[in-house]
Design a protein around this motif. Structure first.
Motif, PDB file in Angstrom:
ATOM      1  N   UNK A 132      18.038  41.652   5.748  1.00  0.00           N
ATOM      2  CA  UNK A 132      17.635  40.987   4.507  1.00  0.00           C
ATOM      3  C   UNK A 132      18.850  40.618   3.676  1.00  0.00           C
ATOM      4  N   UNK A 133      19.868  41.475   3.675  1.00  0.00           N
ATOM      5  CA  UNK A 133      21.114  41.177   2.960  1.00  0.00           C
ATOM      6  C   UNK A 133      21.706  39.871   3.493  1.00  0.00           C
ATOM      7  N   UNK A 134      21.710  39.724   4.802  1.00  0.00           N
ATOM      8  CA  UNK A 134      22.245  38.501   5.418  1.00  0.00           C
ATOM      9  C   UNK A 134      21.361  37.296   5.092  1.00  0.00           C
ATOM     10  N   UNK A 135      20.055  37.464   5.221  1.00  0.00           N
ATOM     11  CA  UNK A 135      19.102  36.383   4.948  1.00  0.00           C
ATOM     12  C   UNK A 135      19.235  35.871   3.515  1.00  0.00           C
ATOM     13  N   UNK A 136      19.427  36.785   2.573  1.00  0.00           N
ATOM     14  CA  UNK A 136      19.502  36.431   1.152  1.00  0.00           C
ATOM     15  C   UNK A 136      20.928  36.167   0.688  1.00  0.00           C
ATOM     16  N   UNK A 137      21.869  36.209   1.624  1.00  0.00           N
ATOM     17  CA  UNK A 137      23.282  35.917   1.322  1.00  0.00           C
ATOM     18  C   UNK A 137      23.821  36.773   0.171  1.00  0.00           C
ATOM     19  N   UNK A 138      23.526  38.063   0.233  1.00  0.00           N
ATOM     20  CA  UNK A 138      24.027  38.994  -0.774  1.00  0.00           C
ATOM     21  C   UNK A 138      25.485  39.303  -0.459  1.00  0.00           C
ATOM     22  N   UNK A 139      26.364  39.044  -1.426  1.00  0.00           N
ATOM     23  CA  UNK A 139      27.793  39.270  -1.225  1.00  0.00           C
ATOM     24  C   UNK A 139      28.333  40.421  -2.065  1.00  0.00           C
ATOM     25  N   UNK A 140      27.569  40.871  -3.028  1.00  0.00           N
ATOM     26  CA  UNK A 140      27.981  41.983  -3.875  1.00  0.00           C
ATOM     27  C   UNK A 140      26.767  42.596  -4.537  1.00  0.00           C
ATOM     28  N   UNK A 141      26.918  43.810  -5.029  1.00  0.00           N
ATOM     29  CA  UNK A 141      25.811  44.479  -5.706  1.00  0.00           C
ATOM     30  C   UNK A 141      26.258  44.929  -7.091  1.00  0.00           C
ATOM     31  N   UNK A 142      25.315  45.035  -8.005  1.00  0.00           N
ATOM     32  CA  UNK A 142      23.901  44.721  -7.850  1.00  0.00           C
ATOM     33  C   UNK A 142      23.674  43.217  -7.680  1.00  0.00           C
ATOM     34  N   UNK A 143      22.591  42.898  -6.983  1.00  0.00           N
ATOM     35  CA  UNK A 143      22.237  41.493  -6.775  1.00  0.00           C
ATOM     36  C   UNK A 143      20.742  41.319  -6.992  1.00  0.00           C
ATOM     37  N   UNK A 144      20.392  40.166  -7.527  1.00  0.00           N
ATOM     38  CA  UNK A 144      18.989  39.835  -7.784  1.00  0.00           C
ATOM     39  C   UNK A 144      18.645  38.533  -7.095  1.00  0.00           C
ATOM     40  N   UNK A 145      17.455  38.470  -6.518  1.00  0.00           N
ATOM     41  CA  UNK A 145      16.929  37.235  -5.948  1.00  0.00           C
ATOM     42  C   UNK A 145      15.486  37.118  -6.417  1.00  0.00           C
TER      43      UNK A 145
ATOM     44  N   UNK B 236       7.963  31.801  -1.050  1.00  0.00           N
ATOM     45  CA  UNK B 236       8.891  32.012   0.065  1.00  0.00           C
ATOM     46  C   UNK B 236      10.289  31.432  -0.148  1.00  0.00           C
ATOM     47  N   UNK B 237      10.593  30.954  -1.331  1.00  0.00           N
ATOM     48  CA  UNK B 237      11.897  30.342  -1.608  1.00  0.00           C
ATOM     49  C   UNK B 237      12.643  31.152  -2.672  1.00  0.00           C
ATOM     50  N   UNK B 238      13.958  31.226  -2.520  1.00  0.00           N
ATOM     51  CA  UNK B 238      14.775  31.813  -3.586  1.00  0.00           C
ATOM     52  C   UNK B 238      14.929  30.748  -4.661  1.00  0.00           C
ATOM     53  N   UNK B 239      14.435  31.038  -5.860  1.00  0.00           N
ATOM     54  CA  UNK B 239      14.532  30.070  -6.951  1.00  0.00           C
ATOM     55  C   UNK B 239      15.662  30.426  -7.920  1.00  0.00           C
ATOM     56  N   UNK B 240      16.110  31.674  -7.888  1.00  0.00           N
ATOM     57  CA  UNK B 240      17.226  32.104  -8.730  1.00  0.00           C
ATOM     58  C   UNK B 240      17.959  33.249  -8.065  1.00  0.00           C
ATOM     59  N   UNK B 241      19.270  33.276  -8.291  1.00  0.00           N
ATOM     60  CA  UNK B 241      20.112  34.355  -7.763  1.00  0.00           C
ATOM     61  C   UNK B 241      21.064  34.824  -8.850  1.00  0.00           C
ATOM     62  N   UNK B 242      21.398  36.092  -8.794  1.00  0.00           N
ATOM     63  CA  UNK B 242      22.405  36.645  -9.697  1.00  0.00           C
ATOM     64  C   UNK B 242      23.093  37.789  -8.971  1.00  0.00           C
ATOM     65  N   UNK B 243      24.402  37.867  -9.123  1.00  0.00           N
ATOM     66  CA  UNK B 243      25.149  38.992  -8.568  1.00  0.00           C
ATOM     67  C   UNK B 243      26.028  39.576  -9.655  1.00  0.00           C
ATOM     68  N   UNK B 244      26.118  40.894  -9.656  1.00  0.00           N
ATOM     69  CA  UNK B 244      26.913  41.601 -10.652  1.00  0.00           C
ATOM     70  C   UNK B 244      26.036  42.241 -11.710  1.00  0.00           C
TER      71      UNK B 244
END
Length: 109
Positions: free
Chosen positions: A67-80, A85-93
């Motif tokens: 899931x980390x790979x699917x959602x392209x999480x590069x750092x934590x904390x991260x929000x999707x 079924x679509x990511x409409x917003x992302x936030x990291x840090x």
């Protein structure tokens, strides 16, 4: 942790997030992550306050590499934020509770 936060694994991502009828906020975290410990109380508060508008799930990045790979999480904390079924917003840090509420309200509108 709030009773409104569902802790899931890779195997549950499809059924709990992608097939959910309501928007889903996915919170990626790690036990070793200091900023995650700062953000977690805000996630719990959001899960309680917004339980009628958004489902909140929590995923440990070390236990859920798919899931980390699917959602392209590069750092934590991260929000999707997922809708239909679509990511409409992302936030990291790290994010303050007021900024989190503003971010979520924008994504849900």
């Amino acid at each position: 942790m709030s009773n409104n936060v569902l802790v899931i694994q890779d195997s549950e991502f499809d059924s709990e997030v992608l097939k959910a009828e309501q928007p889903v906020l996915v919170y990626f975290w790690a036990g070793w992550c200091g900023p995650c410990r700062l953000v977690s109380p805000s996630i719990d508060a959001i899960a309680t306050t917004y339980h009628e508008r958004v489902k909140v799930v929590k995923m440990d990045i070390d236990q859920n590499p798919d899931t980390v790979k699917l959602c392209k999480v590069e750092g934590v904390p991260a929000l999707r934020l997922f809708k239909s079924q679509e990511i409409v917003q992302s936030h990291e840090g790290a994010i303050t509770k007021p900024k989190l509420i503003e971010w979520l309200d924008t994504g849900l509108s």
